[in-house]
Design an enzyme around this catalytic site. Structure first.
Site, PDB file in Angstrom:
ATOM      1  N   ARG A  91      17.340 -24.421  40.974  1.00  0.00           N
ATOM      2  CA  ARG A  91      15.902 -24.174  41.003  1.00  0.00           C
ATOM      3  C   ARG A  91      15.513 -23.435  42.279  1.00  0.00           C
ATOM      4  O   ARG A  91      14.636 -22.600  42.278  1.00  0.00           O
ATOM      5  CB  ARG A  91      15.165 -25.522  40.938  1.00  0.00           C
ATOM      6  CG  ARG A  91      13.674 -25.401  40.959  1.00  0.00           C
ATOM      7  CD  ARG A  91      12.941 -26.662  40.483  1.00  0.00           C
ATOM      8  NE  ARG A  91      13.716 -27.861  40.467  1.00  0.00           N
ATOM      9  CZ  ARG A  91      13.750 -28.729  39.448  1.00  0.00           C
ATOM     10  NH1 ARG A  91      13.057 -28.492  38.354  1.00  0.00           N
ATOM     11  NH2 ARG A  91      14.473 -29.821  39.523  1.00  0.00           N
ATOM     12  N   TYR A  92      16.144 -23.785  43.400  1.00  0.00           N
ATOM     13  CA  TYR A  92      15.837 -23.159  44.682  1.00  0.00           C
ATOM     14  C   TYR A  92      16.939 -22.163  45.006  1.00  0.00           C
ATOM     15  O   TYR A  92      18.079 -22.351  44.594  1.00  0.00           O
ATOM     16  CB  TYR A  92      15.814 -24.215  45.788  1.00  0.00           C
ATOM     17  CG  TYR A  92      14.829 -25.342  45.573  1.00  0.00           C
ATOM     18  CD1 TYR A  92      13.465 -25.116  45.676  1.00  0.00           C
ATOM     19  CD2 TYR A  92      15.280 -26.632  45.293  1.00  0.00           C
ATOM     20  CE1 TYR A  92      12.568 -26.167  45.512  1.00  0.00           C
ATOM     21  CE2 TYR A  92      14.382 -27.677  45.133  1.00  0.00           C
ATOM     22  CZ  TYR A  92      13.026 -27.439  45.246  1.00  0.00           C
ATOM     23  OH  TYR A  92      12.150 -28.475  45.096  1.00  0.00           O
ATOM     24  N   ARG A  95      20.312 -23.789  47.090  1.00  0.00           N
ATOM     25  CA  ARG A  95      21.000 -25.054  46.796  1.00  0.00           C
ATOM     26  C   ARG A  95      20.952 -25.366  45.314  1.00  0.00           C
ATOM     27  O   ARG A  95      20.024 -24.974  44.614  1.00  0.00           O
ATOM     28  CB  ARG A  95      20.389 -26.209  47.602  1.00  0.00           C
ATOM     29  CG  ARG A  95      18.876 -26.389  47.428  1.00  0.00           C
ATOM     30  CD  ARG A  95      18.302 -26.996  48.708  1.00  0.00           C
ATOM     31  NE  ARG A  95      16.932 -27.458  48.602  1.00  0.00           N
ATOM     32  CZ  ARG A  95      15.859 -26.689  48.753  1.00  0.00           C
ATOM     33  NH1 ARG A  95      15.995 -25.377  48.931  1.00  0.00           N
ATOM     34  NH2 ARG A  95      14.650 -27.203  48.699  1.00  0.00           N
ATOM     35  N   CYS A 104      25.356 -44.688  35.959  1.00  0.00           N
ATOM     36  CA  CYS A 104      24.930 -45.243  37.246  1.00  0.00           C
ATOM     37  C   CYS A 104      25.461 -46.662  37.357  1.00  0.00           C
ATOM     38  O   CYS A 104      25.816 -47.284  36.353  1.00  0.00           O
ATOM     39  CB  CYS A 104      23.413 -45.302  37.351  1.00  0.00           C
ATOM     40  SG  CYS A 104      22.631 -43.699  37.218  1.00  0.00           S
ATOM     41  N   CYS A 108      17.602 -48.037  36.957  1.00  0.00           N
ATOM     42  CA  CYS A 108      16.283 -48.331  37.502  1.00  0.00           C
ATOM     43  C   CYS A 108      15.262 -48.105  36.390  1.00  0.00           C
ATOM     44  O   CYS A 108      15.341 -47.107  35.677  1.00  0.00           O
ATOM     45  CB  CYS A 108      16.004 -47.414  38.687  1.00  0.00           C
ATOM     46  SG  CYS A 108      17.393 -47.363  39.852  1.00  0.00           S
ATOM     47  N   CYS A 111      13.439 -44.610  36.332  1.00  0.00           N
ATOM     48  CA  CYS A 111      14.265 -43.418  36.567  1.00  0.00           C
ATOM     49  C   CYS A 111      13.695 -42.179  35.884  1.00  0.00           C
ATOM     50  O   CYS A 111      13.370 -42.204  34.704  1.00  0.00           O
ATOM     51  CB  CYS A 111      15.675 -43.661  36.046  1.00  0.00           C
ATOM     52  SG  CYS A 111      16.724 -42.204  36.183  1.00  0.00           S
ATOM     53  N   ARG A 113      15.375 -39.600  35.189  1.00  0.00           N
ATOM     54  CA  ARG A 113      16.368 -39.059  34.250  1.00  0.00           C
ATOM     55  C   ARG A 113      16.748 -40.117  33.212  1.00  0.00           C
ATOM     56  O   ARG A 113      17.839 -40.082  32.656  1.00  0.00           O
ATOM     57  CB  ARG A 113      17.628 -38.610  34.997  1.00  0.00           C
ATOM     58  CG  ARG A 113      17.378 -37.439  35.908  1.00  0.00           C
ATOM     59  CD  ARG A 113      18.634 -36.565  36.077  1.00  0.00           C
ATOM     60  NE  ARG A 113      18.324 -35.460  36.969  1.00  0.00           N
ATOM     61  CZ  ARG A 113      18.614 -35.445  38.274  1.00  0.00           C
ATOM     62  NH1 ARG A 113      19.277 -36.429  38.828  1.00  0.00           N
ATOM     63  NH2 ARG A 113      18.259 -34.413  39.011  1.00  0.00           N
ATOM     64  N   ASP A 272       7.642 -40.018  39.131  1.00  0.00           N
ATOM     65  CA  ASP A 272       7.573 -38.955  38.125  1.00  0.00           C
ATOM     66  C   ASP A 272       7.020 -39.481  36.808  1.00  0.00           C
ATOM     67  O   ASP A 272       7.019 -40.689  36.545  1.00  0.00           O
ATOM     68  CB  ASP A 272       8.968 -38.362  37.899  1.00  0.00           C
ATOM     69  CG  ASP A 272       9.457 -37.595  39.116  1.00  0.00           C
ATOM     70  OD1 ASP A 272       8.699 -36.730  39.593  1.00  0.00           O
ATOM     71  OD2 ASP A 272      10.577 -37.872  39.595  1.00  0.00           O
ATOM     72  N   ASP A 309       7.373 -33.919  42.633  1.00  0.00           N
ATOM     73  CA  ASP A 309       8.164 -32.964  41.859  1.00  0.00           C
ATOM     74  C   ASP A 309       7.232 -32.454  40.764  1.00  0.00           C
ATOM     75  O   ASP A 309       6.814 -33.213  39.894  1.00  0.00           O
ATOM     76  CB  ASP A 309       9.408 -33.645  41.280  1.00  0.00           C
ATOM     77  CG  ASP A 309      10.593 -32.688  41.270  1.00  0.00           C
ATOM     78  OD1 ASP A 309      10.395 -31.538  40.840  1.00  0.00           O
ATOM     79  OD2 ASP A 309      11.685 -33.096  41.685  1.00  0.00           O
ATOM     80  N   LYS A 316       9.796 -29.346  44.201  1.00  0.00           N
ATOM     81  CA  LYS A 316       9.104 -30.410  44.931  1.00  0.00           C
ATOM     82  C   LYS A 316       8.211 -29.809  46.005  1.00  0.00           C
ATOM     83  O   LYS A 316       8.609 -28.851  46.662  1.00  0.00           O
ATOM     84  CB  LYS A 316      10.122 -31.311  45.625  1.00  0.00           C
ATOM     85  CG  LYS A 316      11.032 -32.069  44.687  1.00  0.00           C
ATOM     86  CD  LYS A 316      12.053 -32.886  45.505  1.00  0.00           C
ATOM     87  CE  LYS A 316      13.146 -33.437  44.633  1.00  0.00           C
ATOM     88  NZ  LYS A 316      14.029 -32.375  44.088  1.00  0.00           N
TER      89      LYS A 316
HETATM   90  C1  LIG Z   1      15.268 -32.209  44.441  1.00  0.00           C
HETATM   91  C2  LIG Z   1      16.068 -31.036  44.140  1.00  0.00           C
HETATM   92  C3  LIG Z   1      16.819 -30.404  45.143  1.00  0.00           C
HETATM   93  C4  LIG Z   1      16.845 -30.900  46.556  1.00  0.00           C
HETATM   94  O1  LIG Z   1      15.656 -30.584  47.182  1.00  0.00           O
HETATM   95  P1  LIG Z   1      15.495 -30.800  48.757  1.00  0.00           P
HETATM   96  O2  LIG Z   1      14.045 -30.515  48.984  1.00  0.00           O
HETATM   97  O3  LIG Z   1      16.407 -29.848  49.436  1.00  0.00           O
HETATM   98  O4  LIG Z   1      15.880 -32.210  49.038  1.00  0.00           O
HETATM   99  C5  LIG Z   1      17.545 -29.296  44.823  1.00  0.00           C
HETATM  100  N1  LIG Z   1      17.550 -28.799  43.565  1.00  0.00           N
HETATM  101  C6  LIG Z   1      16.831 -29.381  42.590  1.00  0.00           C
HETATM  102  C7  LIG Z   1      16.873 -28.784  41.238  1.00  0.00           C
HETATM  103  C8  LIG Z   1      16.075 -30.523  42.841  1.00  0.00           C
HETATM  104  O5  LIG Z   1      15.380 -31.097  41.855  1.00  0.00           O
HETATM  105  S1  SF4 Z   2      17.058 -43.640  39.721  1.00  0.00           S
HETATM  106 FE1  SF4 Z   2      18.095 -43.101  37.787  1.00  0.00          FE
HETATM  107  S2  SF4 Z   2      19.801 -41.799  38.399  1.00  0.00           S
HETATM  108 FE2  SF4 Z   2      19.145 -42.920  40.219  1.00  0.00          FE
HETATM  109  S3  SF4 Z   2      20.415 -44.799  40.261  1.00  0.00           S
HETATM  110 FE3  SF4 Z   2      18.486 -45.323  39.242  1.00  0.00          FE
HETATM  111  S4  SF4 Z   2      18.972 -45.023  37.054  1.00  0.00           S
HETATM  112 FE4  SF4 Z   2      20.563 -43.919  38.184  1.00  0.00          FE
END
Ligand SMILES: *Cc1c(COP(=O)(O)O)cnc(C)c1O
Ligand code: SF4
Length: 345
Positions: A91-92, A95, A104, A108, A111, A113, A272, A309, A316
């Site tokens: 996305r960025y 990174r 996991c 949680c 979560c 995801r 989220d 996010d 974010k």
């Molecule tokens: C959260 C996230 C990151 C990390 O973001 P930082 O601001 O560097 O911590 C990188 N890529 C994606 C797709 C993310 O969702």
């Molecule tokens: S927040 Fe989601 S991905 Fe992270 S440890 Fe908990 S269940 Fe796993």
């Protein structure tokens, strides 16, 4: 309570007296949708005498998870829109996320995801991992790779070492970051072999997900110390959760406990819009008021950035609070007093 192994079904939770049997039918429905796992270390922290126990709110399934709200989404932060290849989210510019495993140690309840993670969800196959590494190798602007999931630290040290070694061989990858909940969920997994697997020629960081000061038990603190003593710095991320850490005493105690463990608080995420999590979300205004109160009374080392996010995959952004007026002429101090400011350009 004490459990000898991870609890994974509502009936196991009932056997362990963490839920009443009359809730079984409802919670079976929840568990059919969203994975459940409570490790022995976390079960130990549950306080069944407290109906509002912040640990139970994070880990024990709840009937309210079946209530869906129109703004909630199975992919709340838009990972899918930015996935050039299986397992990679780019996305960025500088990174990427590399999602090598979808399991996991603990699931949680909030979560983001939750539709993607679970014990039977597998992870990247050998061929998919090779293709993901090829993508990273062929994209020179990728400076940092973030191993996430799922929780990468559920993998064996041998498998992790292999992935990290292959990443470290890529010249333009300078930083490797691991996002994990394992040091609090299964502290005994942080063995010398696991720590060794994460060390590499590149800068590696471990980012711990922790939301309540009680998660930082003696064992969890010792697990974190094993990383840090081996030269792997640690940061933290936390999720702001209603009834878990949405008061300044708890939030302040969490941030102080992290700093006492030499873990620098990095992000406090606004919760989220994951399906069935409305009962755990606060408003942004409440979050900003908490951050303001934290700034007013706690060391600068204890201040995380409050992050949203943006739904739809836009990334974010820090969401305050803001101390400077829009025109830059007034600034607020940590006591809430306002002062005129005339900067000289
Ligand atoms: C959260 C996230 C990151 C990390 O973001 P930082 O601001 O560097 O911590 C990188 N890529 C994606 C797709 C993310 O969702
Ligand atoms: S927040 Fe989601 S991905 Fe992270 S440890 Fe908990 S269940 Fe796993």
């Amino acid at each position: 309570m004490t459990a000898s192994r991870t609890l994974r079904t509502p009936s196991e939770l009932a056997d362990a007296q963490l839920i009443k049997r009359d809730r079984l039918a409802g919670l079976e429905q929840v568990a059919a949708r969203y994975a459940v796992a409570i490790t022995p270390a976390l079960a130990e922290l549950l306080d069944t005498s407290n109906p509002h126990d912040p640990m139970a709110r994070q880990f024990v399934p709840n009937e309210q998870e079946l209530e869906l709200h129109p703004d909630e989404s199975p992919d709340p932060i838009g990972d899918d829109a930015h996935s050039p290849i299986e397992g990679v989210v780019h996305r960025y510019p500088d990174r990427v996320l590399l999602k090598i495993v979808n399991a996991c140690a603990v699931y949680c309840r909030f979560c983001f995801r939750r539709e993607m993670v679970g014990p039977g969800r597998g992870g990247l196959s050998c061929a998919e991992l090779a293709a993901a590494l090829d993508y990273i190798r062929a994209t020179p602007q990728i400076w940092e790779v973030i191993l996430t999931g799922g929780d990468p630290l559920v993998l064996s040290p041998r498998r992790l070492k292999e992935v990290i070694t292959r990443l470290a061989e890529i010249d333009h990858v300078k930083v490797i970051r691991v996002h994990t909940r394992v040091p609090v969920a299964v502290p005994e997994r942080v063995t010398a072999a696991l720590v060794q697997a994460l060390r590499s020629a590149k800068a590696s960081f471990v980012v711990l997900h922790a939301n309540h000061p009680r998660e930082l038990t003696k064992q969890a603190r010792a697990a974190c110390a094993r990383f840090i003593d081996a030269g792997i710095p640690m940061l933290s991320q936390s999720v702001l959760l209603r009834g878990v850490n949405d008061d300044v005493e708890t939030l302040g105690a969490l941030m102080r406990a992290l700093v006492e463990c030499r873990i620098k608080p990095y992000y406090l995420h606004h919760a989220d819009l994951a399906p069935g999590t409305a009962h755990l979300r606060t408003t942004i205004a409440e979050g900003q008021a908490l951050l303001r109160a934290l700034h007013g009374r706690t060391s600068g080392l204890c201040q995380p950035a409050y992050m949203l996010d943006i739904p739809g995959g836009y990334g974010k952004s820090p969401i305050g609070p803001n101390y400077l007026s829009a025109d830059g002429s007034m600034v607020e101090d940590f006591n809430g007093r306002r002062h005129a400011y005339r900067g000289v350009a």
